[in-house]
Design an enzyme around this catalytic site. Sequence first.
Site, PDB file in Angstrom:
ATOM      1  N   CYS A   8      -3.609   4.043   8.042  1.00  0.00           N
ATOM      2  CA  CYS A   8      -3.698   3.404   9.360  1.00  0.00           C
ATOM      3  C   CYS A   8      -2.632   3.897  10.311  1.00  0.00           C
ATOM      4  O   CYS A   8      -2.737   3.713  11.519  1.00  0.00           O
ATOM      5  CB  CYS A   8      -3.594   1.888   9.213  1.00  0.00           C
ATOM      6  SG  CYS A   8      -4.946   1.183   8.252  1.00  0.00           S
ATOM      7  N   ASN A  52       0.810  -1.224   0.000  1.00  0.00           N
ATOM      8  CA  ASN A  52       0.000   0.000   0.000  1.00  0.00           C
ATOM      9  C   ASN A  52       0.840   1.270   0.000  1.00  0.00           C
ATOM     10  O   ASN A  52       0.408   2.309  -0.490  1.00  0.00           O
ATOM     11  CB  ASN A  52      -0.959   0.007   1.196  1.00  0.00           C
ATOM     12  CG  ASN A  52      -0.239   0.084   2.529  1.00  0.00           C
ATOM     13  OD1 ASN A  52       0.754  -0.618   2.747  1.00  0.00           O
ATOM     14  ND2 ASN A  52      -0.720   0.924   3.421  1.00  0.00           N
ATOM     15  N   THR A  76     -25.150 -11.597  12.052  1.00  0.00           N
ATOM     16  CA  THR A  76     -26.039 -11.343  10.925  1.00  0.00           C
ATOM     17  C   THR A  76     -25.278 -10.642   9.811  1.00  0.00           C
ATOM     18  O   THR A  76     -24.639  -9.608  10.035  1.00  0.00           O
ATOM     19  CB  THR A  76     -27.232 -10.486  11.364  1.00  0.00           C
ATOM     20  OG1 THR A  76     -27.923 -11.148  12.412  1.00  0.00           O
ATOM     21  CG2 THR A  76     -28.180 -10.231  10.206  1.00  0.00           C
TER      22      THR A  76
END
Length: 377
Positions: A325, A149, A233
């Site tokens: 990050c 990256n 879910t």
Amino acid sequence: MLYLDTAATTPVRREALEAAWPYLTGTFGNPSSHHAVGEAAAAGLDDARRRAAAVLGVRRSDLVFTAGGTEAANLALKGLALATPRGKHLVTAATEHEAVLETVAFLERVHGFEVSYVDVAPDGTVTPAALRRALREDTTLVSLALANNEIGTITDLRSLAGIAHEAGALIHTDAVQAAGWVDLRGLDVDALTLSGHKLGAPKGIGLAAIRGRLPLEPLIHGGGQENARRSGTENVAFAVALAVALELADAEREQKVARLAPLRDGFVDRVLRAREGVLLTGADGRRAGARLPGHASFCVPGRSGESILLDLAERGVIASSGSACAAGSDEPSHVLTALGIPREVAQTAVRFTLPADLAPEQIDAVGDAVDEVLART
């Protein structure tokens, strides 16, 4: 404003948003519910899985939808390492994303694994010989990014995967930056992870493609969704958006690469001429398949990388110093220092990652801004 930080995130594509919208409104059911509303959501999720699997060249049952690339990497690394009894030795590179490095550090600290860091060339490449030196009889898992990256270097995963398998080890690749720019089929890896928001899907969705019936220890326990690999879910709407964005990015890939790489090369030449001593970091993009086509990263000795970015922002150009990050850290990039770049030079880093629709006149405008900024002392 000219936004050249697509390695950090991309805008949501209209097609992905429109595909997701029905699952946020009328087809809102829980895909685990056994009634018409739930079954309609389950059908949408299954279609998303089918479409994403086709782009990756894997089976639908291999895919696990996650909340993003970081979770996907954690699932692949922890899940495979903890479920595979072969040994407690891991191989990675010091240039990997924090999602990989912090995960292997956790496995070392908490679960007693040993970690070897493969030798990396000054341009960020990993050679077959270097990987062979790092492998041992008890190596369980290798993790190497398909594209870095911060410096854009692309790794030849196909050859490295064969070497890992010859040694009896599994191999994972972080394909977050490569997705949409590199063909992800036929890599021969055991696990591949990616993130939707680098592709034009919303933030908060990713996937792990984990081969066949490999044993996998789940990170999240509960209802047994995603074939008992990731409970909770499912985010049907965002899974649909990810599948659509991935499909579109793959369909457009060759055309985007052919158009964007020459613009990138011209921009690189201009930046290197703008100031004496500017250093291109990563692989030479003119070597086919060596570097992401929209990626240009530099060190500018004698200038603060942060001051360059502020000066560019005043001129309407948005770029970055490297990984989002690690933004806000005073420490130099771990990627650049792993390449042997001195700390004081690594702190001068700037990174430009070009959007696929960038026009020639726009990259010229960016070059004008860079010329002005780098001319300052």
